[in-house]
Design a protein around this motif. Structure first.
Motif, PDB file in Angstrom:
ATOM      1  N   UNK A  89     -50.245 -35.184 -55.996  1.00 49.49           N
ATOM      2  CA  UNK A  89     -49.720 -34.088 -57.071  1.00 49.49           C
ATOM      3  C   UNK A  89     -48.440 -34.543 -57.888  1.00 49.49           C
ATOM      4  N   UNK A  90     -47.614 -35.023 -57.077  1.00 49.67           N
ATOM      5  CA  UNK A  90     -46.204 -35.697 -57.726  1.00 49.67           C
ATOM      6  C   UNK A  90     -46.162 -36.818 -58.534  1.00 49.67           C
ATOM      7  N   UNK A  91     -47.234 -37.721 -57.862  1.00 54.56           N
ATOM      8  CA  UNK A  91     -47.133 -39.228 -58.039  1.00 54.56           C
ATOM      9  C   UNK A  91     -48.667 -39.465 -58.128  1.00 54.56           C
ATOM     10  N   UNK A  92     -49.391 -39.443 -59.247  1.00 60.64           N
ATOM     11  CA  UNK A  92     -50.756 -39.703 -59.405  1.00 60.64           C
ATOM     12  C   UNK A  92     -51.384 -41.126 -58.754  1.00 60.64           C
ATOM     13  N   UNK A  93     -50.484 -42.023 -59.125  1.00 58.38           N
ATOM     14  CA  UNK A  93     -51.140 -43.361 -58.589  1.00 58.38           C
ATOM     15  C   UNK A  93     -49.887 -43.905 -57.604  1.00 58.38           C
ATOM     16  N   UNK A  94     -50.305 -44.830 -56.880  1.00 58.89           N
ATOM     17  CA  UNK A  94     -49.451 -45.368 -55.903  1.00 58.89           C
ATOM     18  C   UNK A  94     -48.086 -46.061 -56.647  1.00 58.89           C
ATOM     19  N   UNK A  95     -48.539 -46.630 -57.533  1.00 60.78           N
ATOM     20  CA  UNK A  95     -47.546 -47.409 -58.579  1.00 60.78           C
ATOM     21  C   UNK A  95     -46.312 -46.647 -59.103  1.00 60.78           C
ATOM     22  N   UNK A  96     -46.934 -45.202 -59.092  1.00 57.87           N
ATOM     23  CA  UNK A  96     -45.966 -44.152 -59.706  1.00 57.87           C
ATOM     24  C   UNK A  96     -44.954 -44.058 -58.720  1.00 57.87           C
ATOM     25  N   UNK A  97     -45.013 -44.118 -57.510  1.00 59.17           N
ATOM     26  CA  UNK A  97     -44.026 -43.944 -56.370  1.00 59.17           C
ATOM     27  C   UNK A  97     -42.813 -44.606 -56.576  1.00 59.17           C
ATOM     28  N   UNK A  98     -42.987 -45.782 -57.206  1.00 60.27           N
ATOM     29  CA  UNK A  98     -41.807 -46.740 -57.431  1.00 60.27           C
ATOM     30  C   UNK A  98     -41.280 -46.524 -58.976  1.00 60.27           C
ATOM     31  N   UNK A  99     -42.270 -46.325 -59.841  1.00 64.28           N
ATOM     32  CA  UNK A  99     -42.097 -46.395 -61.288  1.00 64.28           C
ATOM     33  C   UNK A  99     -41.541 -45.185 -62.097  1.00 64.28           C
ATOM     34  N   UNK A 100     -41.878 -44.163 -61.525  1.00 62.15           N
ATOM     35  CA  UNK A 100     -41.266 -42.777 -62.318  1.00 62.15           C
ATOM     36  C   UNK A 100     -39.633 -42.705 -61.909  1.00 62.15           C
ATOM     37  N   UNK A 101     -39.298 -42.148 -63.103  1.00 63.81           N
ATOM     38  CA  UNK A 101     -37.878 -42.035 -63.168  1.00 63.81           C
ATOM     39  C   UNK A 101     -37.618 -41.049 -64.385  1.00 63.81           C
ATOM     40  N   UNK A 102     -36.258 -40.736 -64.633  1.00 62.08           N
ATOM     41  CA  UNK A 102     -35.446 -39.969 -65.476  1.00 62.08           C
ATOM     42  C   UNK A 102     -35.101 -40.760 -66.779  1.00 62.08           C
ATOM     43  N   UNK A 103     -35.394 -42.018 -66.714  1.00 64.66           N
ATOM     44  CA  UNK A 103     -34.831 -42.772 -67.545  1.00 64.66           C
ATOM     45  C   UNK A 103     -35.080 -42.439 -69.092  1.00 64.66           C
ATOM     46  N   UNK A 104     -36.288 -42.502 -69.406  1.00 65.78           N
ATOM     47  CA  UNK A 104     -36.764 -42.156 -70.565  1.00 65.78           C
ATOM     48  C   UNK A 104     -36.110 -40.635 -71.170  1.00 65.78           C
ATOM     49  N   UNK A 105     -36.159 -39.697 -70.308  1.00 65.60           N
ATOM     50  CA  UNK A 105     -35.547 -38.422 -70.786  1.00 65.60           C
ATOM     51  C   UNK A 105     -34.125 -38.561 -71.305  1.00 65.60           C
ATOM     52  N   UNK A 106     -33.325 -39.277 -70.390  1.00 63.12           N
ATOM     53  CA  UNK A 106     -31.964 -39.526 -70.548  1.00 63.12           C
ATOM     54  C   UNK A 106     -31.624 -39.964 -71.559  1.00 63.12           C
ATOM     55  N   UNK A 107     -32.387 -41.271 -72.072  1.00 66.69           N
ATOM     56  CA  UNK A 107     -32.066 -42.043 -73.097  1.00 66.69           C
ATOM     57  C   UNK A 107     -32.470 -41.301 -74.468  1.00 66.69           C
ATOM     58  N   UNK A 108     -33.410 -40.597 -74.425  1.00 67.16           N
ATOM     59  CA  UNK A 108     -33.925 -39.858 -75.422  1.00 67.16           C
ATOM     60  C   UNK A 108     -32.787 -38.679 -76.016  1.00 67.16           C
ATOM     61  N   UNK A 109     -32.369 -38.081 -74.713  1.00 65.67           N
ATOM     62  CA  UNK A 109     -31.363 -37.025 -75.109  1.00 65.67           C
ATOM     63  C   UNK A 109     -30.194 -37.620 -75.834  1.00 65.67           C
ATOM     64  N   UNK A 110     -29.790 -38.906 -75.176  1.00 68.89           N
ATOM     65  CA  UNK A 110     -28.382 -39.344 -75.853  1.00 68.89           C
ATOM     66  C   UNK A 110     -28.646 -39.896 -77.203  1.00 68.89           C
ATOM     67  N   UNK A 111     -29.841 -40.371 -77.373  1.00 70.01           N
ATOM     68  CA  UNK A 111     -30.162 -40.663 -78.818  1.00 70.01           C
ATOM     69  C   UNK A 111     -30.111 -39.504 -79.707  1.00 70.01           C
ATOM     70  N   UNK A 112     -30.694 -38.783 -79.502  1.00 67.85           N
ATOM     71  CA  UNK A 112     -31.070 -37.242 -80.305  1.00 67.85           C
ATOM     72  C   UNK A 112     -29.433 -36.615 -80.557  1.00 67.85           C
ATOM     73  N   UNK A 113     -28.473 -36.827 -79.581  1.00 69.64           N
ATOM     74  CA  UNK A 113     -27.185 -36.258 -79.668  1.00 69.64           C
ATOM     75  C   UNK A 113     -26.378 -37.503 -80.447  1.00 69.64           C
ATOM     76  N   UNK A 114     -26.695 -38.318 -80.952  1.00 68.34           N
ATOM     77  CA  UNK A 114     -25.908 -39.516 -81.391  1.00 68.34           C
ATOM     78  C   UNK A 114     -26.129 -39.200 -83.029  1.00 68.34           C
TER      79      UNK A 114
END
Length: 204
Positions: free
Chosen positions: A54-79
Motif C-alpha cells: 500500500x505504501x510502496x507499490x513495487x519492490x524498487x519503490x522501497x529504495x527509490x521513493x523519497x521527498x526530493x522532488x517535492x523539496x526541490x519544487x517548493x524551493x524553485x516555486x519560492x525563488x
C-alpha cells in the motif's frame, strides 16, 4: 477537527513509510537486493506484506521513493522568477540536499548513512538503475512544472527542460562522487561544486 484528523493520518502514514523503508534498505544492504523479499521487509517492519504494498507499490519503490522532488519544487516555486533558470534550479538542488542530509532535528549522521545506503543500492543494483531513470524524468517534470506553472509555449517549456536536464546531470555526478567518498564531503557543497564546474562559479 477534520483537518486535524487528516494531519494525524498523514503523519502516521509518513512514519509507517519511514519505518518500512528503513528496514528495507537495511535488509537490502545486509542480504542483497535480490535475496530479500517484500515479505522479509514486512516481517522486519512488523507489518503485513499488503501494508508494504500500500505504501510502496513495487519492490524498487522501497529504495527509490523519497521527498526530493517535492523539496526541490517548493524551493524553485519560492525563488525569484527574475533569476536565470539554471541558478533557480541549482539553488533548489543544493538547498534540498542540505535539508535531506541535515536530519530535520533528528540524527544528521543517521540520515546521511541512510541516504548513502540508498544511493549505493541504486548504483549497484541493475533493477534499481533502470527504475532510477524513471525517477529522473519525474524529478525533471517536477522542476519544469515548478518553473513554468501552466506555461504552454513550446520554447519556454523546452528551455526549462534543457536547464533541468543539465542541472540534474551535474547533480548525478556529484551523488556518485559522494557515494565513492563514503559521504565524507558535504553533499550540498559537492552538488554546488559540480554545478559550478558545469556552469560557472556564480551559478549558486
Amino acid at each position: 477537527m477534520p483537518d486535524q484528523h487528516s494531519t494525524l493520518r498523514a503523519q502516521r502514514r509518513s512514519e509507517t513509510q519511514r519505518v518500512i523503508q528503513a528496514h528495507a534498505v537495511r535488509l537490502f544492504t545486509e542480504r542483497g537486493y535480490d535475496a530479500t523479499t517484500v515479505t522479509d521487509v514486512a516481517e522486519a517492519a512488523g507489518v503485513s506484506p499488503m501494508t508494504v504494498y500500500r505504501h510502496f507499490p513495487t519492490k524498487e519503490d522501497l529504495v527509490l521513493v523519497d521527498q526530493h522532488g517535492r523539496l526541490v519544487a517548493e524551493r524553485i516555486a519560492a525563488s525569484s522568477a527574475a533569476q536565470p533558470l539554471v541558478r533557480r534550479i541549482g539553488g533548489a538542488l543544493v538547498g534540498s540536499a542540505a535539508t535531506l542530509t541535515g536530519g530535520h532535528g533528528d540524527d544528521p549522521t543517521a540520515n546521511k548513512r541512510f541516504l548513502l545506503a540508498r544511493l549505493r543500492l541504486m548504483i549497484s543494483t541493475p533493477a534499481l538503475r533502470a527504475k532510477h531513470l524513471d525517477n529522473h524524468y519525474a524529478l525533471q517534470k517536477a522542476i519544469v512544472d515548478a518553473l513554468e506553472g501552466d506555461a504552454t509555449d513550446p520554447d519556454t517549456v523546452f528551455h526549462a527542460q534543457v536547464a533541468a536536464s543539465a542541472c540534474l546531470a551535474a547533480m548525478h555526478t556529484a551523488l556518485v562522487r559522494w557515494a565513492e567518498d563514503d559521504g565524507r564531503t558535504e553533499l550540498s557543497g559537492l552538488i554546488a561544486k559540480a554545478l559550478a564546474a558545469a556552469f560557472g562559479d556564480d551559478i549558486v
